[in-house]
Structures are given as C-alpha cells and as structure tokens.
Design an enzyme around this catalytic site. Sequence first.
Site, PDB file in Angstrom:
ATOM      1  CD  GLU A 102       0.784   0.344   3.033  1.00 46.61           C
ATOM      2  OE1 GLU A 102       0.733   1.581   2.903  1.00 46.61           O
ATOM      3  OE2 GLU A 102       1.724  -0.236   3.579  1.00 46.61           O
ATOM      4  CD  GLU A 146       7.696   1.791  -0.260  1.00 53.62           C
ATOM      5  OE1 GLU A 146       8.479   0.938  -0.744  1.00 53.62           O
ATOM      6  OE2 GLU A 146       8.002   2.980  -0.124  1.00 53.62           O
TER       7      GLU A 146
END
Length: 356
Positions: free
Chosen positions: A175, A318
Amino acid sequence: MNEALKRLVQSIALPDEEAKRLAAAHLDQLTKPPGSLGKLESLVIRTAGITGQPKPDLARKAVVVMAADHGVCEEGVSAYPAEVTPQMLLNMLAGGAAVNVFSRQAGAEVVCVDMGVNADISHPALLNRKLRKGTANMAKGPAMTREEAEQAILAGAAVAEEACERGIQLFVTGELGIGNTTASAAVASAFTGLEPSLLTGRGTGVDNEGLSRKTGAVQQALSVNQPDREDAIDVLAKVGGLEIAGMAGLILGAAARNCPVVLDGFISGAAALAASRLCPASLDYMLASHVSDEKGHAVLLEVLGLEPMLRLDMRLGEGTGGVLALPLIDSACAVMREMATFASAGVSDGTGVLEA
C-alpha cells in the site's frame, strides 16, 4: 452486501485437507528428523492446502501496491504532506522505491494500482482503478459511501483475478498513502473495540504532539461515524480507505483463486481483518510475513491468529516486509520438490537402510 460481492465471498472454499495430509506425509519421508525444519514445515503444509498442491510451486509472485489518499490528513496526522503519495507512486513506477529493490531480489513483480490518489497520474504500468480522489475527512463524516467501499473491494478482487489469469500464483499486499495508518487504526479499533490509544502509532514518524493529534482524530472519527463492527463494509466506508478496501478485495480475490496472500504490516493487517469479517474462510489463505514496529500490528496479528515469520522492526509499508518473507516461502516449497527421501537416497530412517 451487493450481489457481486456475495458471489465472490461464496466462491471461497476451505483449504484442501488432502493436499495438506499428503504434504505432511512427504515431509516425514525426507532425509531429516521429523519436524526438524520447524515453522517451515507448517508453512508449506498450509501452502499445500491453499493451492491444492502437495508440492507447491509458486514461481510467479506479485506485490500489489494499492495507492490512495486520505482526507483525514487535514487533521495534521502525518509527518509528511499528502503530496508525497503521488510523488512516491511515480518513484515506485520508475523502480526506485524500497519495494522495487526487494522485489527484484526476490523475483517478484510490482503491480501499482491507483485506487484513489488525489492527483491525475498517467503511466503505462499503472493500473487505474480510481474511484475518487481520496477519501473525505473521516473526523468530520464518512470517509466514503457504502457503494464506494463495495466497489473498491470488487476492484481489488478484479486485480487479483486479472493477475491470476496471466499466471500469478502468490500475492503480497502492499500500500501507499499518506494518512493510511490513521485510517487503519480507526478500522482496527472499530473491529476490535480496543481504544485508539492502544492501536495508533507514529506512522511516518510524528512527534508526541502529532501522535496526540492522530489519536484524537481516530477517536473523533469513531465518535462521529459510529461504525458497526458487525458490518465490515460499514466500517470500511466510514473510517477506512480506498486502498484498505482494495487490499481486502485483493485478499478475497486471491483466495477465490486458491492463491496464498502474504500480508505486510499494520495497514495490510487492517485490510486482512476486514476481509476475514467479510469472509472468515479467507483467513486460511493469509500468511503473515512480519510484525512491524507500528503500534497495533502485533495486536492485529493476535486477533487474526497469525504468526509472523520475521521481526525486523520495520514500518515502511509498500509491501516491503511481505517481500522479504518470499525467500522463506520459496525455500519451504523447494524442499518439497527437491529434497531426497530416505528411500531415494538409501539413507537409514532409523528402521534400517532403505534401498535407493
């Protein structure tokens, strides 16, 4: 729950118990003392059940990075401005983020998805699934509508389905979005009933004053919106994020296609909790990569009943922690396919020398 989402949830089956049994039996025939590979053995047995393959082969892996912005940033909850989200997304698309570096080492591809970035971004490698330019400020009202939350979940599931169609066999949840640990803390608090102070961490590195504002924003969002903990869509709509809903959908979509989903950190954990409330069977498809340094992540893993493979004090997001766990999964699966059995190696298993 709309009909498309109902069909998705109903399509998720329980793991294949026969594949798990065969995997366990094969492990005990390998040239090693029974159980001596420890947690790698339970990992590969779970993976066998997920895939239906006693000797799983997960060569094709993808880290799916869902990106979106959050209106709650207006409350001063982050050490970075919201403009960082599109800037970091472009960096990621150029291959310059930590998740890109780790993924190149692990042999995984990075798939970037714009779920709701507050900017117009065009890039040939970017999947545009934007539903709106960021959520509304949840401290003042619902982050999004119920229909938008459902559409975000379905968009995430469609990303998984499309990736499976081109051969992806395993997913890592990633994300990107300034303010997303604030939304995740609100989602976690709504589902668990725990106080925001127990779940709200420093995220991008806010100081004590910033942490106080952040915790207050989560508390205010819960008070203003009163999300129904028995209704996962209501929670996501009122205090969630477009990328959190998208990751929940990705998990459901992967589970529907018998693919393991490696969870990253706190935000992935919030999405996983939402997915498990939408479909309890999806929990069997989730693998916890690490426990992050973000306050509340260990609590979420305990609620989910998942044991992390790594503890590295990371809090980058991430999908980075998830990618670092991939070599462990690859090694566990390789043992099943490549390690000799007592019989094939002519090694005594304690009852006598077996013929090759």
